[in-house]
Design a protein around this motif. Structure first.
Motif, PDB file in Angstrom:
ATOM      1  N   ASP A 141     -10.690  -0.532   9.592  1.00  0.00           N
ATOM      2  CA  ASP A 141      -9.953  -1.242   8.548  1.00  0.00           C
ATOM      3  C   ASP A 141      -9.572  -0.443   7.399  1.00  0.00           C
ATOM      4  O   ASP A 141      -8.407  -0.671   6.982  1.00  0.00           O
ATOM      5  N   PHE A 142     -10.331   0.394   6.885  1.00  0.00           N
ATOM      6  CA  PHE A 142      -9.951   1.248   5.415  1.00  0.00           C
ATOM      7  C   PHE A 142      -8.936   2.141   6.124  1.00  0.00           C
ATOM      8  O   PHE A 142      -8.017   2.114   5.182  1.00  0.00           O
ATOM      9  N   ALA A 143      -9.010   2.732   7.222  1.00  0.00           N
ATOM     10  CA  ALA A 143      -7.947   3.529   7.558  1.00  0.00           C
ATOM     11  C   ALA A 143      -6.571   2.846   7.694  1.00  0.00           C
ATOM     12  O   ALA A 143      -5.771   3.635   7.517  1.00  0.00           O
ATOM     13  N   GLU A 144      -6.641   1.648   8.531  1.00  0.00           N
ATOM     14  CA  GLU A 144      -5.587   0.888   8.625  1.00  0.00           C
ATOM     15  C   GLU A 144      -4.798   0.529   7.099  1.00  0.00           C
ATOM     16  O   GLU A 144      -3.791   0.691   6.933  1.00  0.00           O
ATOM     17  N   LEU A 145      -5.715   0.435   6.038  1.00  0.00           N
ATOM     18  CA  LEU A 145      -5.188  -0.133   4.832  1.00  0.00           C
ATOM     19  C   LEU A 145      -4.545   1.113   4.154  1.00  0.00           C
ATOM     20  O   LEU A 145      -3.624   1.128   3.621  1.00  0.00           O
ATOM     21  N   THR A 157      -1.091   1.721   5.701  1.00  0.00           N
ATOM     22  CA  THR A 157       0.031   0.802   5.312  1.00  0.00           C
ATOM     23  C   THR A 157       0.279   0.906   3.962  1.00  0.00           C
ATOM     24  O   THR A 157       1.473   0.721   3.692  1.00  0.00           O
ATOM     25  N   THR A 158      -0.683   1.283   2.979  1.00  0.00           N
ATOM     26  CA  THR A 158      -0.455   1.467   1.823  1.00  0.00           C
ATOM     27  C   THR A 158       0.382   2.621   1.505  1.00  0.00           C
ATOM     28  O   THR A 158       1.387   2.651   0.577  1.00  0.00           O
ATOM     29  N   GLU A 190       5.915   4.994   0.421  1.00  0.00           N
ATOM     30  CA  GLU A 190       7.249   5.707   0.562  1.00  0.00           C
ATOM     31  C   GLU A 190       8.342   5.114   0.745  1.00  0.00           C
ATOM     32  O   GLU A 190       9.514   5.576   0.362  1.00  0.00           O
ATOM     33  N   ARG A 191       8.019   3.987   1.370  1.00  0.00           N
ATOM     34  CA  ARG A 191       9.346   2.891   1.495  1.00  0.00           C
ATOM     35  C   ARG A 191       9.725   2.591   0.003  1.00  0.00           C
ATOM     36  O   ARG A 191      11.148   2.614  -0.316  1.00  0.00           O
ATOM     37  N   ASP A 192       9.021   2.057  -0.714  1.00  0.00           N
ATOM     38  CA  ASP A 192       9.424   1.885  -2.223  1.00  0.00           C
ATOM     39  C   ASP A 192       9.992   2.961  -2.873  1.00  0.00           C
ATOM     40  O   ASP A 192      11.019   2.870  -3.625  1.00  0.00           O
ATOM     41  N   ASN A 193       9.442   4.136  -2.905  1.00  0.00           N
ATOM     42  CA  ASN A 193       9.922   5.476  -3.418  1.00  0.00           C
ATOM     43  C   ASN A 193      11.319   5.509  -3.028  1.00  0.00           C
ATOM     44  O   ASN A 193      12.263   6.178  -3.754  1.00  0.00           O
ATOM     45  N   ALA A 194      11.424   5.625  -1.693  1.00  0.00           N
ATOM     46  CA  ALA A 194      13.034   6.004  -0.832  1.00  0.00           C
ATOM     47  C   ALA A 194      14.014   5.114  -1.677  1.00  0.00           C
ATOM     48  O   ALA A 194      15.175   5.278  -1.796  1.00  0.00           O
ATOM     49  N   SER A 195      13.465   3.823  -1.744  1.00  0.00           N
ATOM     50  CA  SER A 195      14.629   2.548  -1.891  1.00  0.00           C
ATOM     51  C   SER A 195      14.967   2.851  -3.479  1.00  0.00           C
ATOM     52  O   SER A 195      16.065   2.933  -3.832  1.00  0.00           O
ATOM     53  N   VAL A 196      13.796   3.417  -4.461  1.00  0.00           N
ATOM     54  CA  VAL A 196      14.102   3.707  -5.784  1.00  0.00           C
ATOM     55  C   VAL A 196      15.273   4.774  -5.987  1.00  0.00           C
ATOM     56  O   VAL A 196      15.989   4.985  -6.612  1.00  0.00           O
TER      57      VAL A 196
END
Length: 110
Positions: A63-67, A70-71, A76-82
């Motif tokens: 679960d920690f690895a998955e978190l 995903t984080t 990366e997605r948020d930084n790319a959109s900015v």
């Protein structure tokens, strides 16, 4: 003393010191005991349980690895959109990449 004699003395000294290394190898007394666990092994402890950095709840390793994945993807997605929406950030990124390229080629840049 002539340079030829000095060179021969240095060569003899090197040969003698090399022979001493072969004649007097490292003794077993100087090695660590078999019962000692190397520090590298002690540092490589496998963590099987962790806590969520978001709310502090206990998580399994999977679960920690998955978190973490995903984080990271969300960041990366948020930084790319900015970066896409802000031309000043685009310009700064371009200049930083150009600077890194010029440094790798060998151009001195401060």
């Amino acid at each position: 003393m002539s340079p030829k004699i000095a060179r021969q003395i240095i060569q003899i000294g090197l040969v003698v010191s090399a022979n001493w290394q072969v004649a007097l190898p490292v003794r077993a007394d100087n090695l660590p005991a078999d019962a000692d666990i190397p520090e590298e092994v002690l540092r490589a402890e496998i963590i099987t349980e962790a806590r969520s950095p978001i709310d502090g709840k206990p998580l399994s390793a999977a679960d920690f690895a998955e978190l973490v994945v995903t984080t990271r993807l969300q960041l990366e997605r948020d930084n790319a959109s900015v970066a896409i929406n802000n031309p000043k950030i685009k310009e700064t990124l371009f200049l930083l990449r150009l600077r890194g390229f010029l440094r790798s080629v060998g151009v001195p840049i401060r």
